[in-house]
Design a protein around this motif. Structure first.
Motif, PDB file in Angstrom:
ATOM      1  N   ASP A   1     -17.054   9.537  34.946  1.00  0.00           N
ATOM      2  CA  ASP A   1     -18.290   8.841  34.587  1.00  0.00           C
ATOM      3  C   ASP A   1     -18.275   7.469  35.244  1.00  0.00           C
ATOM      4  N   LEU A   2     -19.020   7.337  36.324  1.00  0.00           N
ATOM      5  CA  LEU A   2     -19.030   6.095  37.082  1.00  0.00           C
ATOM      6  C   LEU A   2     -19.903   5.024  36.438  1.00  0.00           C
ATOM      7  N   ALA A   3     -20.739   5.414  35.480  1.00  0.00           N
ATOM      8  CA  ALA A   3     -21.521   4.417  34.752  1.00  0.00           C
ATOM      9  C   ALA A   3     -20.644   3.699  33.733  1.00  0.00           C
ATOM     10  N   LEU A   4     -19.791   4.460  33.041  1.00  0.00           N
ATOM     11  CA  LEU A   4     -18.897   3.862  32.051  1.00  0.00           C
ATOM     12  C   LEU A   4     -17.679   3.218  32.692  1.00  0.00           C
ATOM     13  N   ASN A   5     -17.195   3.825  33.765  1.00  0.00           N
ATOM     14  CA  ASN A   5     -15.992   3.322  34.437  1.00  0.00           C
ATOM     15  C   ASN A   5     -16.237   3.231  35.939  1.00  0.00           C
ATOM     16  N   PRO A   6     -17.012   2.233  36.349  1.00  0.00           N
ATOM     17  CA  PRO A   6     -17.338   2.114  37.777  1.00  0.00           C
ATOM     18  C   PRO A   6     -16.134   1.731  38.623  1.00  0.00           C
ATOM     19  N   ILE A   7     -16.164   2.198  39.842  1.00  0.00           N
ATOM     20  CA  ILE A   7     -15.157   1.819  40.826  1.00  0.00           C
ATOM     21  C   ILE A   7     -15.649   0.561  41.534  1.00  0.00           C
ATOM     22  N   PRO A   8     -14.808  -0.462  41.659  1.00  0.00           N
ATOM     23  CA  PRO A   8     -15.255  -1.699  42.314  1.00  0.00           C
ATOM     24  C   PRO A   8     -15.744  -1.439  43.736  1.00  0.00           C
ATOM     25  N   HIS A   9     -16.683  -2.260  44.163  1.00  0.00           N
ATOM     26  CA  HIS A   9     -17.166  -2.143  45.530  1.00  0.00           C
ATOM     27  C   HIS A   9     -16.035  -2.398  46.517  1.00  0.00           C
ATOM     28  N   LEU A  10     -16.130  -1.753  47.638  1.00  0.00           N
ATOM     29  CA  LEU A  10     -15.085  -1.846  48.653  1.00  0.00           C
ATOM     30  C   LEU A  10     -14.924  -3.286  49.128  1.00  0.00           C
ATOM     31  N   GLU A  11     -13.669  -3.747  49.166  1.00  0.00           N
ATOM     32  CA  GLU A  11     -13.349  -5.055  49.736  1.00  0.00           C
ATOM     33  C   GLU A  11     -12.089  -4.903  50.589  1.00  0.00           C
TER      34      GLU A  11
ATOM     35  N   ALA B   1     -32.409  13.610  40.134  1.00  0.00           N
ATOM     36  CA  ALA B   1     -33.410  13.368  39.095  1.00  0.00           C
ATOM     37  C   ALA B   1     -34.200  12.135  39.507  1.00  0.00           C
ATOM     38  N   ILE B   2     -35.495  12.326  39.739  1.00  0.00           N
ATOM     39  CA  ILE B   2     -36.334  11.261  40.281  1.00  0.00           C
ATOM     40  C   ILE B   2     -37.466  10.960  39.304  1.00  0.00           C
ATOM     41  N   GLY B   3     -37.642   9.687  39.008  1.00  0.00           N
ATOM     42  CA  GLY B   3     -38.645   9.298  38.022  1.00  0.00           C
ATOM     43  C   GLY B   3     -40.064   9.560  38.459  1.00  0.00           C
ATOM     44  N   GLY B   4     -40.367   9.257  39.719  1.00  0.00           N
ATOM     45  CA  GLY B   4     -41.715   9.465  40.243  1.00  0.00           C
ATOM     46  C   GLY B   4     -41.799  10.737  41.064  1.00  0.00           C
TER      47      GLY B   4
ATOM     48  N   ASN C   1     -11.310  24.531  39.524  1.00  0.00           N
ATOM     49  CA  ASN C   1     -11.306  23.139  39.081  1.00  0.00           C
ATOM     50  C   ASN C   1     -12.654  22.531  39.444  1.00  0.00           C
ATOM     51  N   ILE C   2     -13.394  22.104  38.428  1.00  0.00           N
ATOM     52  CA  ILE C   2     -14.737  21.543  38.614  1.00  0.00           C
ATOM     53  C   ILE C   2     -14.681  20.039  38.370  1.00  0.00           C
ATOM     54  N   LEU C   3     -15.113  19.270  39.335  1.00  0.00           N
ATOM     55  CA  LEU C   3     -15.184  17.818  39.195  1.00  0.00           C
ATOM     56  C   LEU C   3     -16.638  17.417  38.987  1.00  0.00           C
ATOM     57  N   ASN C   4     -16.924  16.825  37.840  1.00  0.00           N
ATOM     58  CA  ASN C   4     -18.285  16.417  37.491  1.00  0.00           C
ATOM     59  C   ASN C   4     -18.399  14.900  37.651  1.00  0.00           C
ATOM     60  N   ILE C   5     -19.142  14.470  38.667  1.00  0.00           N
ATOM     61  CA  ILE C   5     -19.356  13.052  38.919  1.00  0.00           C
ATOM     62  C   ILE C   5     -20.678  12.641  38.269  1.00  0.00           C
ATOM     63  N   GLN C   6     -20.593  11.778  37.260  1.00  0.00           N
ATOM     64  CA  GLN C   6     -21.774  11.285  36.563  1.00  0.00           C
ATOM     65  C   GLN C   6     -22.038   9.842  36.991  1.00  0.00           C
ATOM     66  N   THR C   7     -23.281   9.535  37.297  1.00  0.00           N
ATOM     67  CA  THR C   7     -23.604   8.193  37.790  1.00  0.00           C
ATOM     68  C   THR C   7     -24.721   7.526  37.008  1.00  0.00           C
ATOM     69  N   SER C   8     -25.361   8.241  36.121  1.00  0.00           N
ATOM     70  CA  SER C   8     -26.519   7.711  35.404  1.00  0.00           C
ATOM     71  C   SER C   8     -26.105   6.725  34.317  1.00  0.00           C
ATOM     72  N   ILE C   9     -26.915   5.679  34.130  1.00  0.00           N
ATOM     73  CA  ILE C   9     -26.684   4.718  33.064  1.00  0.00           C
ATOM     74  C   ILE C   9     -27.332   5.163  31.755  1.00  0.00           C
ATOM     75  N   SER C  10     -27.983   6.326  31.761  1.00  0.00           N
ATOM     76  CA  SER C  10     -28.768   6.764  30.599  1.00  0.00           C
ATOM     77  C   SER C  10     -27.997   7.615  29.607  1.00  0.00           C
ATOM     78  N   GLY C  11     -26.739   7.894  29.896  1.00  0.00           N
ATOM     79  CA  GLY C  11     -25.909   8.628  28.949  1.00  0.00           C
ATOM     80  C   GLY C  11     -26.466   9.987  28.586  1.00  0.00           C
ATOM     81  N   GLU C  12     -26.591  10.243  27.276  1.00  0.00           N
ATOM     82  CA  GLU C  12     -27.056  11.547  26.807  1.00  0.00           C
ATOM     83  C   GLU C  12     -28.501  11.836  27.208  1.00  0.00           C
TER      84      GLU C  12
END
Length: 199
Positions: free
Chosen positions: A42-52, A140-143, A3-14
């Motif tokens: 996909d945490l960019a499309l369906n983010p989890i609310p910040h902890l409260e 993945a780092i821009g600079g 069972n592979i869980l793929n956590i995606q966090t980027s806002i850049s999609g494809e």
């Protein structure tokens, strides 16, 4: 079968480099075991609310003792915990935004770092409860940075996941993703590193 869980966090999609690196890892894993199941969060499309406080308090109450309000407050933790507990392999794409990883990843981490579920102080010392899992972190780092920023981010994530019991961690990095003269070459090198390591 894994069972592979793929956590995606980027806002850049494809166009996301971190997602592409994660997919390169998953492709290698599927080549070895085609029957493996991949679950995408996909945490960019369906983010989890910040902890409260309501979420924090409810997630610490035994399931059978929660009222309806507490069940609603803890639903994000419940879903995330179920996914990571069932996963054999976790693959996380980690982009670099404003000198750190996305806050959506931190929110997800807060939802799975739950006493009694993923770690315990029952015997007086911390013990991670998520055992026998493999984690891939794909940066993945821009600079291009040589001041320890990336190492600090990696250290934090290794420490956090080690705390909840996941100590088998493999890291792949691709820097210069916003630098035209470096992007293609550095990305290709990262993919080759993945294919070589997982061959």
């Amino acid at each position: 079968m894994a069972n592979i869980l793929n956590i995606q966090t980027s806002i850049s999609g494809e166009n996301s480099v971190s997602n592409k690196l994660s997919q390169a890892v998953i492709n290698q894993l599927l080549d070895k075991d085609p029957n493996s199941k991949v679950v995408i969060r996909d945490l960019a499309l369906n983010p989890i609310p910040h902890l409260e406080i309501h979420h924090f308090s409810a997630s610490r109450i035994p399931d059978e003792e929660r009222n309806d309000e507490q069940k609603e407050a803890s639903k994000y933790s419940d879903e995330s915990l179920k996914e990571i507990q069932e996963a054999d392999i976790i693959v996380i794409g980690v982009p670099f935004y404003n000198f750190t990883f996305p806050s959506t990843l931190k929110s997800w981490i807060d939802s799975i770092a739950v006493a009694g579920k993923t770690f315990s102080y029952a015997d007086g010392t911390p013990k991670g409860l998520l055992q026998n899992k493999k984690l891939f972190l794909n940066f993945a780092i821009g600079g291009v940075y040589e001041n320890g920023l990336i190492e600090n981010m990696e250290h934090y994530l290794r420490t956090l996941f080690g705390f909840i019991g996941i100590t088998d961690v493999e890291v792949f990095k691709s820097q210069g993703m916003m630098v035209p003269q470096l992007k293609e070459e550095n990305f290709s090198k990262a993919v080759v590193a993945i294919e070589t390591a997982l061959a």
